[in-house]
Design a protein around this motif. Structure first.
Motif, PDB file in Angstrom:
ATOM      1  N   GLU A 107       0.836  -1.208   0.000  1.00 59.04           N
ATOM      2  CA  GLU A 107       0.000   0.000   0.000  1.00 59.04           C
ATOM      3  C   GLU A 107       0.867   1.253   0.000  1.00 59.04           C
ATOM      4  O   GLU A 107       0.584   2.213  -0.710  1.00 59.04           O
ATOM      5  CB  GLU A 107      -0.935  -0.014   1.212  1.00 59.04           C
ATOM      6  CG  GLU A 107      -2.034  -1.061   1.091  1.00 59.04           C
ATOM      7  CD  GLU A 107      -2.776  -1.299   2.398  1.00 59.04           C
ATOM      8  OE1 GLU A 107      -2.490  -0.607   3.405  1.00 59.04           O
ATOM      9  OE2 GLU A 107      -3.632  -2.202   2.417  1.00 59.04           O
ATOM     10  N   ALA A 108       1.950   1.237   0.786  1.00 59.70           N
ATOM     11  CA  ALA A 108       2.824   2.409   0.865  1.00 59.70           C
ATOM     12  C   ALA A 108       3.535   2.658  -0.470  1.00 59.70           C
ATOM     13  O   ALA A 108       3.616   3.799  -0.930  1.00 59.70           O
ATOM     14  CB  ALA A 108       3.838   2.221   1.990  1.00 59.70           C
ATOM     15  N   LEU A 109       4.043   1.607  -1.099  1.00 58.43           N
ATOM     16  CA  LEU A 109       4.728   1.771  -2.390  1.00 58.43           C
ATOM     17  C   LEU A 109       3.761   2.250  -3.467  1.00 58.43           C
ATOM     18  O   LEU A 109       4.126   3.072  -4.317  1.00 58.43           O
ATOM     19  CB  LEU A 109       5.402   0.466  -2.810  1.00 58.43           C
ATOM     20  CG  LEU A 109       6.631   0.068  -1.995  1.00 58.43           C
ATOM     21  CD1 LEU A 109       7.117  -1.327  -2.395  1.00 58.43           C
ATOM     22  CD2 LEU A 109       7.747   1.087  -2.138  1.00 58.43           C
ATOM     23  N   THR A 110       2.538   1.761  -3.439  1.00 59.17           N
ATOM     24  CA  THR A 110       1.533   2.213  -4.409  1.00 59.17           C
ATOM     25  C   THR A 110       1.238   3.696  -4.203  1.00 59.17           C
ATOM     26  O   THR A 110       1.112   4.449  -5.175  1.00 59.17           O
ATOM     27  CB  THR A 110       0.244   1.376  -4.297  1.00 59.17           C
ATOM     28  OG1 THR A 110       0.557   0.018  -4.590  1.00 59.17           O
ATOM     29  CG2 THR A 110      -0.828   1.862  -5.258  1.00 59.17           C
ATOM     30  N   LEU A 153       3.281  -2.342  -8.056  1.00 61.02           N
ATOM     31  CA  LEU A 153       4.541  -2.984  -8.386  1.00 61.02           C
ATOM     32  C   LEU A 153       4.397  -4.490  -8.243  1.00 61.02           C
ATOM     33  O   LEU A 153       3.462  -4.987  -7.625  1.00 61.02           O
ATOM     34  CB  LEU A 153       5.646  -2.486  -7.440  1.00 61.02           C
ATOM     35  CG  LEU A 153       5.816  -0.970  -7.357  1.00 61.02           C
ATOM     36  CD1 LEU A 153       6.902  -0.618  -6.367  1.00 61.02           C
ATOM     37  CD2 LEU A 153       6.115  -0.379  -8.709  1.00 61.02           C
ATOM     38  N   LYS A 154       5.339  -5.230  -8.808  1.00 58.91           N
ATOM     39  CA  LYS A 154       5.366  -6.687  -8.670  1.00 58.91           C
ATOM     40  C   LYS A 154       6.430  -7.015  -7.628  1.00 58.91           C
ATOM     41  O   LYS A 154       7.606  -6.712  -7.817  1.00 58.91           O
ATOM     42  CB  LYS A 154       5.706  -7.340 -10.012  1.00 58.91           C
ATOM     43  CG  LYS A 154       5.693  -8.849  -9.967  1.00 58.91           C
ATOM     44  CD  LYS A 154       5.983  -9.418 -11.353  1.00 58.91           C
ATOM     45  CE  LYS A 154       6.017 -10.921 -11.345  1.00 58.91           C
ATOM     46  NZ  LYS A 154       6.332 -11.462 -12.666  1.00 58.91           N
ATOM     47  N   ILE A 155       6.005  -7.606  -6.517  1.00 65.14           N
ATOM     48  CA  ILE A 155       6.925  -7.926  -5.434  1.00 65.14           C
ATOM     49  C   ILE A 155       7.003  -9.437  -5.296  1.00 65.14           C
ATOM     50  O   ILE A 155       5.979 -10.116  -5.230  1.00 65.14           O
ATOM     51  CB  ILE A 155       6.461  -7.293  -4.109  1.00 65.14           C
ATOM     52  CG1 ILE A 155       6.268  -5.783  -4.283  1.00 65.14           C
ATOM     53  CG2 ILE A 155       7.464  -7.584  -2.998  1.00 65.14           C
ATOM     54  CD1 ILE A 155       5.704  -5.080  -3.077  1.00 65.14           C
ATOM     55  N   GLN A 156       8.223  -9.956  -5.276  1.00 66.22           N
ATOM     56  CA  GLN A 156       8.426 -11.401  -5.128  1.00 66.22           C
ATOM     57  C   GLN A 156       9.290 -11.667  -3.900  1.00 66.22           C
ATOM     58  O   GLN A 156      10.142 -10.848  -3.535  1.00 66.22           O
ATOM     59  CB  GLN A 156       9.077 -11.982  -6.377  1.00 66.22           C
ATOM     60  CG  GLN A 156       8.154 -11.898  -7.587  1.00 66.22           C
ATOM     61  CD  GLN A 156       8.775 -12.506  -8.811  1.00 66.22           C
ATOM     62  OE1 GLN A 156       9.872 -12.156  -9.200  1.00 66.22           O
ATOM     63  NE2 GLN A 156       8.071 -13.433  -9.424  1.00 66.22           N
ATOM     64  N   ILE A 196      11.697  -6.485  -6.258  1.00 65.31           N
ATOM     65  CA  ILE A 196      10.594  -5.544  -6.472  1.00 65.31           C
ATOM     66  C   ILE A 196      10.736  -5.059  -7.900  1.00 65.31           C
ATOM     67  O   ILE A 196      11.766  -4.505  -8.286  1.00 65.31           O
ATOM     68  CB  ILE A 196      10.633  -4.381  -5.471  1.00 65.31           C
ATOM     69  CG1 ILE A 196      10.501  -4.919  -4.041  1.00 65.31           C
ATOM     70  CG2 ILE A 196       9.524  -3.375  -5.788  1.00 65.31           C
ATOM     71  CD1 ILE A 196      10.585  -3.866  -2.955  1.00 65.31           C
ATOM     72  N   GLU A 197       9.714  -5.313  -8.693  1.00 61.05           N
ATOM     73  CA  GLU A 197       9.779  -5.029 -10.132  1.00 61.05           C
ATOM     74  C   GLU A 197       8.896  -3.840 -10.488  1.00 61.05           C
ATOM     75  O   GLU A 197       7.742  -3.764 -10.090  1.00 61.05           O
ATOM     76  CB  GLU A 197       9.298  -6.273 -10.884  1.00 61.05           C
ATOM     77  CG  GLU A 197       9.404  -6.193 -12.368  1.00 61.05           C
ATOM     78  CD  GLU A 197       8.993  -7.501 -13.033  1.00 61.05           C
ATOM     79  OE1 GLU A 197       8.330  -7.422 -14.088  1.00 61.05           O
ATOM     80  OE2 GLU A 197       9.315  -8.579 -12.502  1.00 61.05           O
ATOM     81  N   ASN A 241       1.161   0.181 -14.051  1.00 64.22           N
ATOM     82  CA  ASN A 241       0.870  -0.944 -13.169  1.00 64.22           C
ATOM     83  C   ASN A 241       1.486  -2.212 -13.745  1.00 64.22           C
ATOM     84  O   ASN A 241       1.443  -2.446 -14.946  1.00 64.22           O
ATOM     85  CB  ASN A 241      -0.634  -1.148 -13.016  1.00 64.22           C
ATOM     86  CG  ASN A 241      -1.281  -0.053 -12.204  1.00 64.22           C
ATOM     87  OD1 ASN A 241      -0.685   0.459 -11.260  1.00 64.22           O
ATOM     88  ND2 ASN A 241      -2.488   0.322 -12.558  1.00 64.22           N
ATOM     89  N   CYS A 242       2.049  -3.038 -12.855  1.00 65.87           N
ATOM     90  CA  CYS A 242       2.556  -4.351 -13.263  1.00 65.87           C
ATOM     91  C   CYS A 242       1.390  -5.325 -13.186  1.00 65.87           C
ATOM     92  O   CYS A 242       0.846  -5.568 -12.109  1.00 65.87           O
ATOM     93  CB  CYS A 242       3.666  -4.820 -12.329  1.00 65.87           C
ATOM     94  SG  CYS A 242       5.163  -3.820 -12.416  1.00 65.87           S
ATOM     95  N   ILE A 243       0.996  -5.831 -14.321  1.00 67.07           N
ATOM     96  CA  ILE A 243      -0.125  -6.767 -14.395  1.00 67.07           C
ATOM     97  C   ILE A 243       0.355  -8.026 -15.087  1.00 67.07           C
ATOM     98  O   ILE A 243       1.040  -7.955 -16.103  1.00 67.07           O
ATOM     99  CB  ILE A 243      -1.306  -6.160 -15.174  1.00 67.07           C
ATOM    100  CG1 ILE A 243      -1.766  -4.871 -14.483  1.00 67.07           C
ATOM    101  CG2 ILE A 243      -2.454  -7.145 -15.300  1.00 67.07           C
ATOM    102  CD1 ILE A 243      -2.729  -4.054 -15.302  1.00 67.07           C
TER     103      ILE A 243
END
Length: 144
Positions: free
Chosen positions: A65-68, A75-78, A94-95, A106-108
């Motif tokens: 939520e904070a990064l958004t 973002l895409k976080i793995q 973090i992509e 947006n990473c979708i």
């Protein structure tokens, strides 16, 4: 390493005028890296000094939520799953995703998922996977 990244990713990007050489491709990557300044951003969000050995555990949803909020995109976080006897997962990657004009988007996941990408993303001995929102999460402030 640079040759591998150029062969795998850069040659696709080279269809764009602004990325059509190794110098432009890696130069733009460094420029975007400095502009995004992810480590400073995460340190501030988690209340860590910029260079820290402190273990910081947090909820994954809090970070997402904070990064958004900060970047205005998803973002895409793995993560790396917890090792045996541990409870926390570790952020592995973090992509950020960009349009062809190099604007954040947006990473979708593409339709059908990203199985091709998933199988070759490895850090150390563990494989990166989608982070579990319910597990405590560790953000490594220093890459070892």
């Amino acid at each position: 390493y640079r040759k591998h990244e150029w062969d795998k990713h850069g040659t696709c990007a080279a269809t764009l005028q602004i990325l059509n050489s190794q110098k432009k491709y890696f130069g733009k990557a460094l420029e975007l890296y400095k502009q995004i300044d992810l480590n400073r951003c995460v340190s501030e969000l988690l209340g860590l000094p910029p260079i820290s050995n402190t273990l910081c555990f947090f909820q994954m949803t809090t970070l997402k939520e904070a990064l958004t909020r900060v970047y205005g995109v998803t973002l895409k976080i793995q993560c790396l799953s917890p090792e045996e006897g541990e409870e926390a997962q570790t952020i592995g990657q973090i992509e950020f995703c960009f349009t062809k004009n190099l604007e954040l988007r947006n990473c979708i996941e593409p339709k059908g998922g990203s199985k091709g990408m998933q199988t070759d993303l490895q850090l150390g001995t563990g494989e990166l996977s989608v982070c579990n929102d319910t597990l405590p999460t560790y953000y490594p402030s220093k890459v070892q």
